[in-house]
Design a protein around this motif. Structure first.
Motif: not given
Length: 366
Positions: A144-147, A165-167, A305-307, A360-364
């Motif tokens: 998240n953010s810089m991470g 990957h979750i961005s 997942l890109v949020v 949660a649903p993405f990881l599920g």
């Protein structure tokens, strides 16, 4: 105070992207959950500029973490299923080696002698840690953010290192507005006489510069919509105002003062400068043929997942869309979620219903 941090010794010397070596460097990290026998349930979280590795409470440290509502048993990142690692970035002052650390070659604090830091260095350091834990491939890399920028570097530099990957609220490259804000933050610190070319101490600490830098950050981390909703034009009571010219008159001013006061002594100014500049330098296009799209199209993940948030002025939705499209081009199955949270860039820290409802649903489904 309890300390759940673990420490990992990086390869020594550790080579930096822009030149220079660091000897005896280490990363601070924390973990939650249990690593499965097949070592296939690991999630790595890479943080923004200022957080520590303490993302949530655990057995060693029951104090709430910076992502407390997101991480834990029966939470969106469910530690009953996942083995979660959160790393304090290389260059920070929260346990990992950085400008505030002692240089073993001189016995003195690095200060400005620390090698030029890039987010690629942070990514390579985190990858060394994961490999040392015996994890060949992460189940998911979260940034998240810089991470999030560090995560893109990680995936680009280490092909096949994560299945998914979750961005979150990040960017493939620093854009002019974000660079301008961070430039002003660095200038505020450098112009404080107590900064003294990085040679400050507790008695001569650049408090004014750090305070202004933090206030600039807080203003841009949230949206104008939220500031209006929370504070409007409400004035301070007379007893809350200082009796001096141009003192704080509105509640928003007092809020910024208090927020900055809590931050300034908790983070090293030189570390702030190095990490801020590393964020400005980041450009995923350097990993392609000079185009961000080409570099993103080379990242190898199965799902992503890109949020992003519509009110985020630091990392706007257009940048989240660019990441999502690039990962689709790479062949990943991509879910893109645009939230209308009024909290702006900081929404991922507080809008757990929105972000958790996507995560949660993405990881599920993994």
């Amino acid at each position: 105070m309890p300390d759940a941090r673990k420490y990992f010794a990086l390869s020594s010397p550790f080579s930096m992207k822009r030149g220079g070596l660091v000897h005896g460097a280490r990363l601070a990290y924390e973990t939650w959950g249990t690593l499965a026998p097949g070592r296939d349930n690991a999630i790595l979280i890479l943080t923004g500029l200022s957080p520590s590795a303490h993302a949530a409470s655990n057995a060693e440290d029951p104090t709430p973490g910076w992502w407390q509502a997101m991480l834990g048993a029966d939470k969106p990142i469910d530690t009953d299923r996942w083995f979660v690692i959160c790393v304090n970035t290389l260059g920070s002052c929260k346990g990992s080696t950085g400008p505030a650390s002692i240089n073993p070659e001189t016995g003195e604090t690095y200060r400005l002698d620390f090698p030029e830091l890039s987010l690629e260095d942070a990514a390579n350091a985190a990858h060394e840690l994961v490999a040392a834990l015996g994890i060949d491939r992460l189940a998911c890399l979260v940034g998240n953010s810089m991470g999030g920028m560090t995560a893109l570097a990680y995936l680009s530099l280490h092909a096949g290192s994560a299945r998914s990957h979750i961005s979150i609220s990040t960017a493939p490259q620093a854009q002019p507005f974000a660079i301008a804000i961070r430039s002003l933050q660095r200038e505020a610190i450098r112009l404080d006489p107590n900064w003294n070319q990085g040679r400050y101490d507790d008695e001569h600490y650049p408090e004014a510069g750090m305070s202004i830098a933090r206030k600039l950050g807080v203003i841009t981390y949230r949206s104008a919509m939220e500031w209006s909703g929370r504070f409007a034009r409400i004035r301070l009571d007379s007893e809350q105002r200082e009796d001096e010219p141009f003192s704080a008159e509105f509640q928003i001013e007092s809020y910024l003062d208090n927020h900055a006061r809590r931050f300034v002594r908790s983070f090293d100014p030189n570390s702030y400068l190095f990490l801020s500049r590393a964020s400005d330098w980041f450009d995923i296009a350097e990993h392609g043929h000079g185009r961000a799209a080409d570099a993103l199209a080379r990242i190898d993940v199965e799902r992503a997942l890109v949020v992003g948030v519509s009110t985020d002025i630091l990392f706007p939705l257009s940048q989240q869309e660019e990441i999502a499209e690039g990962l689709r081009t790479a062949g990943a199955e991509v879910e893109f979620v645009a939230l209308d949270s009024p909290q702006g860039h900081d929404a991922f820290l507080v809008d757990i219903e929105g972000f958790g409802g996507a995560i949660a649903p993405f990881l599920g489904r993994l």
